[in-house]
Design a protein around this motif. Structure first.
Motif, PDB file in Angstrom:
ATOM      1  N   ALA A   6      -7.276  -1.625  -9.817  1.00 24.38           N
ATOM      2  CA  ALA A   6      -6.704  -2.788 -10.488  1.00 24.38           C
ATOM      3  C   ALA A   6      -5.193  -2.649 -10.657  1.00 24.38           C
ATOM      4  N   ARG A   7      -4.704  -1.426 -10.747  1.00 28.70           N
ATOM      5  CA  ARG A   7      -3.274  -1.181 -10.928  1.00 28.70           C
ATOM      6  C   ARG A   7      -2.549  -0.977  -9.594  1.00 28.70           C
ATOM      7  N   ASP A   8      -3.230  -1.236  -8.477  1.00 30.92           N
ATOM      8  CA  ASP A   8      -2.640  -1.099  -7.147  1.00 30.92           C
ATOM      9  C   ASP A   8      -2.098   0.298  -6.892  1.00 30.92           C
ATOM     10  N   MET A   9      -2.834   1.294  -7.353  1.00 29.67           N
ATOM     11  CA  MET A   9      -2.409   2.673  -7.151  1.00 29.67           C
ATOM     12  C   MET A   9      -3.085   3.322  -5.948  1.00 29.67           C
ATOM     13  N   LEU A  10      -3.905   2.543  -5.222  1.00 29.80           N
ATOM     14  CA  LEU A  10      -4.529   3.041  -3.997  1.00 29.80           C
ATOM     15  C   LEU A  10      -4.235   2.026  -2.899  1.00 29.80           C
ATOM     16  N   LEU A  11      -3.346   2.392  -1.984  1.00 27.60           N
ATOM     17  CA  LEU A  11      -2.934   1.504  -0.900  1.00 27.60           C
ATOM     18  C   LEU A  11      -3.483   2.000   0.422  1.00 27.60           C
ATOM     19  N   THR A  12      -3.859   1.080   1.272  1.00 31.26           N
ATOM     20  CA  THR A  12      -4.287   1.438   2.614  1.00 31.26           C
ATOM     21  C   THR A  12      -3.108   1.283   3.556  1.00 31.26           C
ATOM     22  N   GLN A  13      -2.686   2.395   4.134  1.00 29.19           N
ATOM     23  CA  GLN A  13      -1.486   2.420   4.966  1.00 29.19           C
ATOM     24  C   GLN A  13      -1.868   2.659   6.421  1.00 29.19           C
ATOM     25  N   GLN A  14      -1.358   1.828   7.306  1.00 31.07           N
ATOM     26  CA  GLN A  14      -1.581   2.009   8.729  1.00 31.07           C
ATOM     27  C   GLN A  14      -0.546   2.985   9.262  1.00 31.07           C
ATOM     28  N   THR A  15      -0.981   4.068   9.863  1.00 28.73           N
ATOM     29  CA  THR A  15      -0.056   5.065  10.379  1.00 28.73           C
ATOM     30  C   THR A  15       0.435   4.678  11.768  1.00 28.73           C
ATOM     31  N   ARG A  16       1.512   5.324  12.217  1.00 28.67           N
ATOM     32  CA  ARG A  16       2.019   5.055  13.559  1.00 28.67           C
ATOM     33  C   ARG A  16       1.112   5.632  14.632  1.00 28.67           C
ATOM     34  N   ASP A  17       0.165   6.484  14.211  1.00 26.02           N
ATOM     35  CA  ASP A  17      -0.831   7.009  15.154  1.00 26.02           C
ATOM     36  C   ASP A  17      -2.003   6.050  15.329  1.00 26.02           C
ATOM     37  N   GLY A  18      -2.028   4.973  14.531  1.00 23.55           N
ATOM     38  CA  GLY A  18      -3.047   3.953  14.728  1.00 23.55           C
ATOM     39  C   GLY A  18      -4.256   4.032  13.826  1.00 23.55           C
ATOM     40  N   TYR A  19      -4.278   4.949  12.879  1.00 22.38           N
ATOM     41  CA  TYR A  19      -5.416   4.989  11.957  1.00 22.38           C
ATOM     42  C   TYR A  19      -4.952   4.578  10.560  1.00 22.38           C
ATOM     43  N   SER A  20      -5.902   4.271   9.706  1.00 22.02           N
ATOM     44  CA  SER A  20      -5.602   3.877   8.337  1.00 22.02           C
ATOM     45  C   SER A  20      -5.890   5.027   7.395  1.00 22.02           C
ATOM     46  N   VAL A  21      -5.078   5.145   6.356  1.00 20.43           N
ATOM     47  CA  VAL A  21      -5.281   6.200   5.365  1.00 20.43           C
ATOM     48  C   VAL A  21      -4.926   5.649   3.988  1.00 20.43           C
ATOM     49  N   THR A  22      -5.687   6.038   3.000  1.00 19.17           N
ATOM     50  CA  THR A  22      -5.396   5.638   1.627  1.00 19.17           C
ATOM     51  C   THR A  22      -4.321   6.557   1.060  1.00 19.17           C
ATOM     52  N   VAL A  23      -3.303   5.957   0.445  1.00 18.27           N
ATOM     53  CA  VAL A  23      -2.182   6.713  -0.107  1.00 18.27           C
ATOM     54  C   VAL A  23      -1.923   6.242  -1.532  1.00 18.27           C
ATOM     55  N   PRO A  24      -1.217   7.052  -2.333  1.00 19.93           N
ATOM     56  CA  PRO A  24      -0.876   6.612  -3.694  1.00 19.93           C
ATOM     57  C   PRO A  24       0.047   5.406  -3.661  1.00 19.93           C
ATOM     58  N   GLY A  25      -0.114   4.531  -4.657  1.00 24.29           N
ATOM     59  CA  GLY A  25       0.762   3.385  -4.800  1.00 24.29           C
ATOM     60  C   GLY A  25       2.136   3.783  -5.305  1.00 24.29           C
TER      61      GLY A  25
END
Length: 418
Positions: free
Chosen positions: A352-371
């Protein structure tokens, strides 16, 4: 080489494909050259980049920043790298060569901020002392993070964050009484130094704008950043000769505040406010303690803390973590379970606080990172681009600095750039 397409992740969403919010960036227009590696310097660069600064990271040719290969790797690169180096451009230079040093100076000449966390004297050895850089760029703000600072008898000793934690007084306290001092679990010394450095940069930027445009040097020592967070450690020694010792999970001199065992884990309970303590004792069925006159204030509770802790533990031991959390939450007693990475990723409040973001890497996969923190209403931080591969942006940055494609090709053939 062409710059890879950057995927935008916003601080107001949990997906990488959401539209970029039309809000200004707090540090838009601020240009940062980051020459550090591993943790302290780059964490500061990440913090500034999250709020709009353009961060150009200079890495060594060959392997680049060693953090690329730390801890768990995916597709040959650390997933930690995806957090630490977001919102940055990578330029690979062999700074052992004069031509690479000249390129670095060219980039620094146009920068607002230089971040470095080398051993003292390294910049000077490249002909880039603060005096020389300020002749080139009088408004430059230079952040220097090192183990022991740029002066003093220990300045030339190698120092990592763990050493700063030890010298700063933290490691002496992070243990069970009589047992070996332990790590906090993350690189706390480096992170504290990075945050102090970011604060220094922001103050220097403000001063430069308000008082004539001159730059300055910010000298952050790892151990001093830790020491600055040690609360009453030194005043207590000065006034009473008291040397604070390790106390495990308890908060010495504040009662009750400790970790208590449950059927399936541990719960931290902070019942150290006078009215909170009464509610806590009522909840665990110990009104005799809650109403005891000598326990109405903290001093009395500290004197009987062993008895109080035992009473709380008797109650928690027969319950699950969730049962304890539910009961104490209803009684408005501060309590918390000990979160794992899985707990964080499944927690609705984090989401709810947007502290878990899904980031697309330049290698083409997605990873969850801190907000991004802190949360700002007018100029929120954003993840504008994913972490770069080594030298991804070398050509683009050098072309922007005025080098021709022929010059760039020649420098690459000499191994000056990568």
């Amino acid at each position: 080489m062409t710059e890879p397409t950057a995927t935008t992740t916003t601080a107001t969403t949990t997906t990488a494909s959401a539209p970029h919010p039309l809000t200004p960036a707090a540090l838009e227009g601020v240009r940062v050259v980051e020459m550090g590696q591993l943790i302290a310097g780059p964490f500061c660069g990440k913090t500034l980049g999250d709020f709009g600064a353009q961060v150009i990271k200079i890495e060594a040719t060959g392997a680049g920043d060693p953090l690329r290969n730390w801890r768990l790797l995916k597709n040959g690169t650390s997933v930690w790298w995806q957090v630490q180096s977001r919102n940055k451009k990578s330029v690979a230079l062999d700074l052992r060569q004069q031509e690479a040093q000249d390129i670095a100076r060219k980039l620094i000449a146009e920068a607002d901020v230089l971040i470095e966390n080398f051993r003292p004297g390294t910049l000077e050895g490249w002909g880039m002392s603060p005096d020389e850089l300020h002749k080139l760029n009088p408004g430059l703000i230079i952040l220097r993070i090192s183990g022991y600072g740029q002066t003093g008898p220990y300045r030339d000793l190698p120092g990592f964050g763990v050493i700063g934690e030890a010298m700063g007084g933290l490691r002496h306290l992070t243990a069970e009484p009589g047992r070996v001092p332990v790590r906090v679990g993350v690189s706390m010394g480096d992170t504290l130094a990075a945050l102090h450095g970011a604060i220094g940069v922001l103050m220097a930027l403000y001063h430069r704008k308000a008082h004539g445009g001159k730059g300055q040097v910010i000298d952050v020592a790892l151990h001093e950043a830790v020491f600055n967070c040690m609360e009453s450690l030194i005043p207590e020694y000065s006034a009473f000769g008291a040397v604070r010792e390790a106390a495990g999970s308890a908060l010495p001199g504040i009662a009750p505040s400790n970790a208590y065992p449950c059927k399936d884990g541990w719960v931290l309970v902070a019942g150290n406010g006078d009215s909170i303590f009464k509610r806590l004792m009522t909840t665990i069925g110990r009104d005799d303690l809650g109403e005891a006159p000598d326990l109405a204030s903290n001093a009395g509770r500290v004197a009987r803390i062993t008895e109080i802790d035992a009473a709380i533990a008797v109650w928690t031991t027969s319950r699950t973590v969730q049962e304890v959390m539910d009961a104490l939450g209803a009684a408005r007693v501060p309590a918390g379970k000990v979160y794992t990475a899985r707990d964080i990723c499944e927690d609705p409040h984090y989401k709810a606080r947007d502290m878990l973001l899904t980031q697309q890497t330049r290698d083409g996969y997605s990873v969850t990172v801190p907000g991004v923190i802190p949360k700002m209403s007018g100029t929120p931080g954003t993840v504008r681009s994913s972490a770069p591969g080594l030298g991804d942006d070398t050509d683009a940055v050098l072309a922007e600095a005025g080098l021709t494609s022929e010059q760039i090709t020649l420098l690459r053939s000499k191994g000056v750039i990568q």
